[in-house]
Design an enzyme around this catalytic site. Structure first.
Site, PDB file in Angstrom:
ATOM      1  N   HIS A  10       0.798  -1.224   0.049  1.00 23.58           N
ATOM      2  CA  HIS A  10      -0.065  -0.050  -0.193  1.00 23.58           C
ATOM      3  C   HIS A  10       0.943   1.376  -0.057  1.00 23.58           C
ATOM      4  O   HIS A  10       1.508   1.342   1.111  1.00 23.58           O
ATOM      5  CB  HIS A  10      -1.037   0.170   1.285  1.00 23.58           C
TER       6      HIS A  10
ATOM      7  N   TYR B 203      -8.718   4.708   8.044  1.00 25.17           N
ATOM      8  CA  TYR B 203      -9.005   5.119   9.637  1.00 25.17           C
ATOM      9  C   TYR B 203      -9.991   6.116   9.703  1.00 25.17           C
ATOM     10  O   TYR B 203      -9.962   7.199   8.992  1.00 25.17           O
ATOM     11  CB  TYR B 203      -7.587   5.534  10.108  1.00 25.17           C
TER      12      TYR B 203
ATOM     13  N   PRO C  29      -2.763  -0.550  19.134  1.00 22.54           N
ATOM     14  CA  PRO C  29      -2.533  -1.112  17.612  1.00 22.54           C
ATOM     15  C   PRO C  29      -2.792   0.095  16.435  1.00 22.54           C
ATOM     16  O   PRO C  29      -2.579  -0.242  15.467  1.00 22.54           O
ATOM     17  CB  PRO C  29      -3.498  -2.104  17.811  1.00 22.54           C
TER      18      PRO C  29
ATOM     19  N   LYS D 171       2.408  -0.502  15.097  1.00 21.76           N
ATOM     20  CA  LYS D 171       3.793  -0.564  15.190  1.00 21.76           C
ATOM     21  C   LYS D 171       4.493  -1.949  16.008  1.00 21.76           C
ATOM     22  O   LYS D 171       5.473  -2.240  15.722  1.00 21.76           O
ATOM     23  CB  LYS D 171       4.155   0.620  16.025  1.00 21.76           C
TER      24      LYS D 171
ATOM     25  N   TYR E  63       4.631   6.159   9.892  1.00 19.77           N
ATOM     26  CA  TYR E  63       3.725   5.298   9.711  1.00 19.77           C
ATOM     27  C   TYR E  63       4.334   4.122   8.848  1.00 19.77           C
ATOM     28  O   TYR E  63       4.373   2.890   9.113  1.00 19.77           O
ATOM     29  CB  TYR E  63       2.294   5.428   8.803  1.00 19.77           C
TER      30      TYR E  63
HETATM   31  P1  FAD Z   1       4.063 -12.561  20.760  1.00 14.15           P
HETATM   32  O1  FAD Z   1       3.441 -12.458  19.343  1.00 14.15           O
HETATM   33  O2  FAD Z   1       3.106 -12.270  21.919  1.00 14.15           O
HETATM   34  O3  FAD Z   1       4.751 -13.924  20.998  1.00 14.15           O
HETATM   35  C1  FAD Z   1       5.177 -14.232  22.099  1.00 14.15           C
HETATM   36  C2  FAD Z   1       5.180 -15.687  22.231  1.00 14.15           C
HETATM   37  O4  FAD Z   1       5.828 -16.136  23.553  1.00 14.15           O
HETATM   38  C3  FAD Z   1       3.977 -16.433  22.249  1.00 14.15           C
HETATM   39  O5  FAD Z   1       3.855 -17.372  21.308  1.00 14.15           O
HETATM   40  C4  FAD Z   1       3.857 -16.960  23.558  1.00 14.15           C
HETATM   41  O6  FAD Z   1       2.740 -18.127  23.247  1.00 14.15           O
HETATM   42  C5  FAD Z   1       4.864 -17.195  23.924  1.00 14.15           C
HETATM   43  N1  FAD Z   1       5.157 -17.445  25.473  1.00 14.15           N
HETATM   44  C6  FAD Z   1       4.614 -16.592  26.514  1.00 14.15           C
HETATM   45  N2  FAD Z   1       4.988 -17.012  27.684  1.00 14.15           N
HETATM   46  C7  FAD Z   1       6.032 -18.028  27.518  1.00 14.15           C
HETATM   47  C8  FAD Z   1       6.423 -18.961  28.267  1.00 14.15           C
HETATM   48  N3  FAD Z   1       6.555 -18.794  29.505  1.00 14.15           N
HETATM   49  N4  FAD Z   1       7.195 -19.866  27.914  1.00 14.15           N
HETATM   50  C9  FAD Z   1       7.494 -20.077  26.416  1.00 14.15           C
HETATM   51  N5  FAD Z   1       6.704 -19.162  25.554  1.00 14.15           N
HETATM   52  C10 FAD Z   1       5.858 -18.346  26.147  1.00 14.15           C
HETATM   53  N6  FAD Z   1       1.491  -4.862  15.374  1.00 14.15           N
HETATM   54  C11 FAD Z   1       1.885  -4.315  14.061  1.00 14.15           C
HETATM   55  O7  FAD Z   1       2.976  -4.169  13.923  1.00 14.15           O
HETATM   56  N7  FAD Z   1       0.714  -4.160  13.116  1.00 14.15           N
HETATM   57  C12 FAD Z   1      -0.262  -4.228  13.391  1.00 14.15           C
HETATM   58  O8  FAD Z   1      -1.161  -4.113  12.391  1.00 14.15           O
HETATM   59  C13 FAD Z   1      -0.746  -4.895  14.707  1.00 14.15           C
HETATM   60  N8  FAD Z   1      -2.086  -5.047  14.750  1.00 14.15           N
HETATM   61  C14 FAD Z   1      -2.519  -5.890  16.130  1.00 14.15           C
HETATM   62  C15 FAD Z   1      -3.785  -6.052  16.206  1.00 14.15           C
HETATM   63  C16 FAD Z   1      -4.255  -6.631  17.420  1.00 14.15           C
HETATM   64  C17 FAD Z   1      -5.590  -6.966  17.571  1.00 14.15           C
HETATM   65  C18 FAD Z   1      -3.207  -7.295  18.278  1.00 14.15           C
HETATM   66  C19 FAD Z   1      -3.590  -7.699  19.469  1.00 14.15           C
HETATM   67  C20 FAD Z   1      -1.922  -6.743  17.972  1.00 14.15           C
HETATM   68  C21 FAD Z   1      -1.302  -5.970  16.838  1.00 14.15           C
HETATM   69  N9  FAD Z   1      -0.258  -5.832  16.819  1.00 14.15           N
HETATM   70  C22 FAD Z   1       0.143  -5.104  15.616  1.00 14.15           C
HETATM   71  C23 FAD Z   1       0.756  -6.081  17.834  1.00 14.15           C
HETATM   72  C24 FAD Z   1       1.221  -7.344  17.458  1.00 14.15           C
HETATM   73  O9  FAD Z   1       0.801  -8.402  17.197  1.00 14.15           O
HETATM   74  C25 FAD Z   1       2.537  -7.765  18.547  1.00 14.15           C
HETATM   75  O10 FAD Z   1       3.258  -6.470  18.945  1.00 14.15           O
HETATM   76  C26 FAD Z   1       3.657  -8.822  18.076  1.00 14.15           C
HETATM   77  O11 FAD Z   1       2.756 -10.199  18.251  1.00 14.15           O
HETATM   78  C27 FAD Z   1       4.746  -8.993  19.170  1.00 14.15           C
HETATM   79  O12 FAD Z   1       5.378 -10.056  18.866  1.00 14.15           O
HETATM   80  P2  FAD Z   1       6.222 -10.978  19.894  1.00 14.15           P
HETATM   81  O13 FAD Z   1       6.926 -11.931  19.132  1.00 14.15           O
HETATM   82  O14 FAD Z   1       7.004  -9.761  20.870  1.00 14.15           O
HETATM   83  O15 FAD Z   1       5.266 -11.406  20.990  1.00 14.15           O
HETATM   84  C1  PHB Z   2      -4.816  -4.950  10.755  1.00 17.02           C
HETATM   85  O1  PHB Z   2      -4.944  -5.200   9.578  1.00 17.02           O
HETATM   86  O2  PHB Z   2      -5.006  -6.052  11.332  1.00 17.02           O
HETATM   87  C2  PHB Z   2      -4.197  -3.802  11.202  1.00 17.02           C
HETATM   88  C3  PHB Z   2      -4.237  -2.698  10.403  1.00 17.02           C
HETATM   89  C4  PHB Z   2      -3.742  -1.326  10.902  1.00 17.02           C
HETATM   90  C5  PHB Z   2      -3.760  -1.129  12.367  1.00 17.02           C
HETATM   91  C6  PHB Z   2      -3.824  -2.095  13.053  1.00 17.02           C
HETATM   92  C7  PHB Z   2      -4.217  -3.395  12.619  1.00 17.02           C
HETATM   93  O3  PHB Z   2      -3.348  -0.001  12.895  1.00 17.02           O
END
Ligand code: FAD
Ligand code: PHB
Length: 394
Positions: free
Chosen positions: A75, A204, A296, A300, A388
């Site tokens: 995009h 948005y 969210p 980021k 962004y």
């Molecule tokens: P996680 O994805 O949380 O991974 C951590 C892992 O550790 C998990 O698999 C968990 O099961 C495991 N774990 C936890 N505790 C333990 C333990 N004790 N032992 C072993 N394993 C364990 N971010 C964006 O950049 N763009 C977006 O558009 C965006 N949209 C989002 C929309 C929603 C609805 C949500 C909820 C989040 C969104 N985010 C977005 C945020 C993004 O999903 C997170 O920042 C991302 O998942 C972070 O990755 P991570 O690997 O740090 O953590």
């Molecule tokens: C998504 O597509 O899930 C999404 C897009 C933009 C955001 C958050 C989530 O700011």
């Protein structure tokens, strides 16, 4: 007790842990990834969708770019809707050609798991009772149970990639750890719908009833969010009510409206900003959501996780190749600088586009004026765009 050793013990197989494992593998550095959940659960969690340019580039560099190139949706711009009108922002033109790519986090995770398996490096799902020990000594340990057996893994370093609710951050003594936090007075109700996206960029939108966001996952699947109350009960939202509210909030003069369809999945996400300082203690390094959470709205979270592990793998590579630890020592400080920039942006996007219950007519006019300025000022649009699409990893 089964004893083994590795160079880097990685807790968590979300995007942070899996990306780190692949980056280290490419440098010939050993790692073991321990994940609490089962493989299907990790892949099927519907979460982020927007990849910054830097994250897309990183996926290509580590050999995970093929399906992303085929199926990811690049995009160059986005729409901002308010007071019943949509305004287009040409982000790539304003941000030196950088753009975002819409590609589900679960697809990122699926691709990275496949790479890990191809690399033949250990990735254990279903690891129970994971605990970390001696992180302030020379040889930290991870203990866990797998298939009924107790394990002890001796490591040079531990990477805490275990998300917000993990066990690694709490291993930092409270006398050292500082927490900065803000909880917002709203949440997001998100749905995946069997409906072709009716616009090829994100929308948005701010309406008097609150925020709504139009996004997508594929040419057949639309992803939508709407602002709701933090303690909202999902059961109170029938499919009809969700569609009615979304259609109301997206009403705009140019007649655009999202396509509706069967709702495949729905969930509620609380919104918070959270930063743990420092991101390192002894031989424990936190990355991703284990260290910081952003609301969210700025998209980021996943991208910050990618920037963290890119920096951590470079620092570990310098340690093993050249015997230098200055990059490891500056890991936290450099990460916090990027984190706070992303916090500032995500906080601003959230406040600019959501309606708190407590606002008064002055607040509403001021918020309208902010959006009006944003879509009329090249300087303001440039600032939005460069944040962004994301600055290069540093
Ligand atoms: P996680 O994805 O949380 O991974 C951590 C892992 O550790 C998990 O698999 C968990 O099961 C495991 N774990 C936890 N505790 C333990 C333990 N004790 N032992 C072993 N394993 C364990 N971010 C964006 O950049 N763009 C977006 O558009 C965006 N949209 C989002 C929309 C929603 C609805 C949500 C909820 C989040 C969104 N985010 C977005 C945020 C993004 O999903 C997170 O920042 C991302 O998942 C972070 O990755 P991570 O690997 O740090 O953590
Ligand atoms: C998504 O597509 O899930 C999404 C897009 C933009 C955001 C958050 C989530 O700011």
């Amino acid at each position: 007790m089964i004893r083994s050793r590795t160079q880097v013990g990685i807790v968590g197989a979300g995007p942070a842990g899996l990306l780190l494992g692949q980056l280290l593998h490419l440098q010939g550095i050993d790692s073991v990834i321990l994940e609490r959940s089962e493989r299907e659960h990790v892949i099927e969690r519907v979460r982020a969708g927007v990849l910054e340019q830097g994250t897309v580039d990183l996926m290509h560099e580590i050999g995970a770019g093929d399906r992303l190139a085929r199926e990811g949706l690049r995009h160059d711009g986005l729409y901002l809707g308010f007071r019943g009108e949509r305004h287009h922002i040409d982000m790539a033109a304003l941000a030196g050609g950088r753009a975002i790519t819409v590609y589900g986090q679960n697809e990122v995770v699926r691709d990275l798991i496949e790479l890990r398996n191809t690399a033949g490096r250990p990735l254990c799902f279903g690891a129970a009772d994971v605990s970390i020990h001696d992180v302030d000594g020379a040889r930290p340990l991870i203990r866990y149970r797998l298939d009924g057996q107790d394990h002890e893994l001796a490591c040079d370093f531990i990477a805490g990639c275990d998300g917000f609710h993990g066990v690694c951050r709490p291993a930092i003594p409270s006398s050292v750890l500082r927490i900065y936090e803000r909880v917002y007075p709203f949440a997001w109700l998100g749905i995946l719908a069997q409906a072709a996206p009716s616009c090829d960029e994100l929308v948005y939108s701010l309406h008097d009833n609150g925020f709504a966001l139009f996004s997508m996952r594929s040419p057949a699947i639309t992803r939508l969010y709407l602002q709701c109350a933090p303690g909202e009960d999902l059961a109170a939202w029938s499919d009809n009510r969700i569609w009615a509210e979304l259609l109301t909030r997206f009403t705009c003069a140019d007649g655009w409206t999202p396509n509706t369809g069967t709702i495949l999945q729905k969930g509620i996400t609380q919104m918070r900003s959270f930063v743990a300082e420092p991101m390192q203690y002894g031989r424990l390094y936190l990355a991703g959501d284990a260290a910081h959470i952003v609301p969210p709205t700025g998209a980021k979270g996943l991208n910050l996780a990618a920037a963290d592990v890119w920096r951590l793998s470079a620092a570990l590579t310098s340690f093993y190749r050249k015997g230098t630890d200055d990059e490891l020592r500056s890991y936290s400080e450099r990460g916090l600088r990027r984190t706070w920039r992303a916090q500032r942006f995500s906080w601003w996007m959230t406040n600019t586009l959501h309606r708190p219950d407590t606002d008064n007519p002055f607040d509403r006019r001021r918020q309208d004026a902010e959006l009006d300025y944003l879509v009329r000022s090249r300087a303001a649009m440039t600032s939005l765009s460069e944040n962004y699409v994301g600055t290069p990893f540093d």
